[in-house]
Design an enzyme around this catalytic site. Sequence first.
Site, PDB file in Angstrom:
ATOM      1  N   GLY A  10       0.692  -1.391   0.108  1.00 27.05           N
ATOM      2  CA  GLY A  10      -0.009   0.055  -0.115  1.00 27.05           C
ATOM      3  C   GLY A  10       0.879   1.238   0.113  1.00 27.05           C
ATOM      4  N   LEU A  12       1.054   3.743   2.329  1.00 24.45           N
ATOM      5  CA  LEU A  12       2.019   3.876   3.473  1.00 24.45           C
ATOM      6  C   LEU A  12       3.032   2.821   3.696  1.00 24.45           C
ATOM      7  CD1 LEU A  12       2.489   5.501   6.073  1.00 24.45           C
ATOM      8  CD2 LEU A  12       0.594   4.322   7.059  1.00 24.45           C
ATOM      9  N   ALA A  59      -4.938  -2.450   5.821  1.00 21.97           N
ATOM     10  CA  ALA A  59      -6.395  -1.987   6.141  1.00 21.97           C
ATOM     11  C   ALA A  59      -7.108  -1.955   5.043  1.00 21.97           C
ATOM     12  CB  ALA A  59      -6.194  -0.243   6.575  1.00 21.97           C
ATOM     13  N   ASP A 101      -8.451   9.294  11.339  1.00 21.68           N
ATOM     14  CA  ASP A 101      -9.304  10.205  11.864  1.00 21.68           C
ATOM     15  C   ASP A 101     -10.820   9.948  11.955  1.00 21.68           C
ATOM     16  OD1 ASP A 101      -8.982  10.202   8.840  1.00 21.68           O
ATOM     17  OD2 ASP A 101     -10.292  11.970   8.752  1.00 21.68           O
ATOM     18  N   TYR A 124     -16.813   1.372   9.237  1.00 23.24           N
ATOM     19  CA  TYR A 124     -15.163   1.649   9.089  1.00 23.24           C
ATOM     20  C   TYR A 124     -14.878   2.465  10.134  1.00 23.24           C
ATOM     21  CZ  TYR A 124     -10.988   3.801   7.359  1.00 23.24           C
ATOM     22  OH  TYR A 124      -9.825   4.260   7.351  1.00 23.24           O
ATOM     23  N   LYS A 128     -12.153   1.058  13.053  1.00 18.72           N
ATOM     24  CA  LYS A 128     -10.570   1.375  13.286  1.00 18.72           C
ATOM     25  C   LYS A 128     -10.617   1.693  14.780  1.00 18.72           C
ATOM     26  CE  LYS A 128      -7.996   2.364  10.615  1.00 18.72           C
ATOM     27  NZ  LYS A 128      -6.647   1.459  10.136  1.00 18.72           N
TER      28      LYS A 128
END
Length: 284
Positions: A10, A12, A59, A101, A124, A128
């Site tokens: 991914g 990141l 993720a 966030d 979602y 998280k």
Amino acid sequence: MRILVTGAGGLLGAAIVREFRPAAEVHAAAHSDVDITDAAAVAALVASVRPDVVVNCAAHNDVDGAQRDPGLTLGVNAFGVLGLARAAAGVDATFVHYSSDFVFDGETSRPYTEEDRANPQGVYAASKLLGDWFAMDAPRAYVFRVESLFGEPGPGGARRGSLATIVERIRAGVEVPVFVDRTVSPSYTTDIARATRAAIEQRLVPGLYHCVNEGAASWAEVATEAARLLGCALRMKPLTLQTARLLAPRPRYCALSPGKLKAAGVLMPPWQDALARHLNAGCS
């Protein structure tokens, strides 16, 4: 130092791999290498590599898709994290996990801190937040909340994120749909990776940190700055959360404050500086 990176394919994950090589022995595991929802496979991989640090970048980020398939979303973002945390604990490894966030409801007017109460508004978002809690099953765990990622993709051509689409459309001279009522902290994966390395090497106190570039902006402001840096005209199509009619709720104001990291000696540059460096690298 030996590091295992899950979700290495991914955006990141690719930045994490670049940051730690060649100074560390990096084992990069993409989804094709290990499915983090398979606890037995995760445990076997971690036991085989015996890393000093496990960095989880895997993720399920399809926010609207999560509303349709909560089982998959919880499997990756929550229970998969728990399996990784327990596997890391089993080999006495530090565990690093990235949150979002979206754990906040967006009903504020200033950047969220780690002390603010989470109030997730969709599947979602809830997944998280569970991942935040489950990550702490490892004795030494860092949970870094990140958002609105942009950066250079890895060799496999990682998912590029919203900013890449905005830049692509600006360069093409076509209309750019952007939210005028969503405030974010745009975050450069290169800076997140550097902060992650600093936290590990400087042995910051384990726990929860907001790891975003400094500052807050609407997506319209981000697009305007990108167009300025590119020297291109911006044909903006303003969007609002109400007119977009998205399946899953989005937090309206979801900027995060990296003040806790700063107090620990890890500075995150302003998002404008990060965006300029990214675009100067010739990336979109």
